[in-house]
Design an enzyme around this catalytic site. Structure first.
Site, mmCIF file in Angstrom:
data_model
loop_
_atom_site.group_PDB
_atom_site.id
_atom_site.type_symbol
_atom_site.label_atom_id
_atom_site.label_comp_id
_atom_site.label_asym_id
_atom_site.label_seq_id
_atom_site.Cartn_x
_atom_site.Cartn_y
_atom_site.Cartn_z
ATOM 1 N N PHE A 111 11.942 179.902 -15.813
ATOM 2 C CA PHE A 111 11.313 180.587 -14.905
ATOM 3 C C PHE A 111 12.046 182.015 -14.516
ATOM 4 C CE2 PHE A 111 10.513 176.526 -13.376
ATOM 5 C CZ PHE A 111 9.062 176.365 -13.024
ATOM 6 N N CYS A 112 11.525 183.016 -14.517
ATOM 7 C CA CYS A 112 11.996 184.365 -14.139
ATOM 8 C C CYS A 112 10.952 185.217 -13.539
ATOM 9 C CB CYS A 112 13.010 185.100 -15.033
ATOM 10 S SG CYS A 112 12.183 186.006 -16.489
ATOM 11 N N TRP A 113 11.263 186.372 -12.960
ATOM 12 C CA TRP A 113 10.456 187.182 -12.183
ATOM 13 C C TRP A 113 8.948 187.384 -13.197
ATOM 14 C CZ3 TRP A 113 8.746 187.578 -7.697
ATOM 15 C CH2 TRP A 113 7.947 188.879 -7.371
#
Length: 161
Positions: free
Chosen positions: A63-65
């Site tokens: 996950f990341c933004w």
């Protein structure tokens, strides 16, 4: 299944996905802030990808933004086919046609309901072995200056003009 899970931040979505994966009976190892460690998206993406590529884990979830940066970091690791999936059909295709081994989700755009649909598609979609030759081409792609891996010609002549 053994799955490495990493993110550059801990959120409601990461917790929901971890809970879903655990409910499905997977064994997880967490990386970055999910494990109480510091780490930006480059470091977390690379670490999870290395662990999957080494065979220590069968798959990874990142996950990341936006999901874009961590996908880029993971895909730098040979043997990794990280797929940023915003919906179930993309996840299904990534598994079937691309033999994706790392699922990437955007913290910004993915709701908990979408994540559950994506996970269901990811784990229920079998790899289509008829795609093996196409997927094998990925390992042949060579970046400029990469002398260690075999390469696919970019269509340019190596002769000097």
């Amino acid at each position: 299944m053994h799955i490495a899970v990493g993110s550059d931040e801990k959120t409601h979505l990461t917790e929901a996905v971890i809970a879903d994966l655990t409910r499905r009976g997977h064994t997880l190892e967490l990386y970055g802030p999910l494990a109480g460690q510091e780490g930006d998206w480059v470091d977390v993406g690379a670490e999870v990808a290395r662990r999957v590529a080494s065979g220590a884990f069968q798959e990874g979830v990142l996950f990341c933004w936006t999901g874009t940066g961590i996908s880029m970091a993971a895909n730098k690791v040979p043997g990794i086919r990280a797929a940023l999936c915003a919906d179930a059909e993309t996840a299904r295709g990534a598994r079937r046609w691309n033999h994706a081994n790392v699922l990437v989700l955007s913290l910004r755009l993915t709701s908990e309901a979408q994540a559950q649909e994506i996970l269901e598609a990811w784990f229920s979609s079998p790899w289509d072995p008829k795609e093996a030759a196409t997927v094998a081409k990925l390992t042949l792609i060579k970046t400029p200056g990469d002398s260690e891996s075999p390469g696919v010609s970019a269509g340019r002549s190596s002769a000097r003009r």
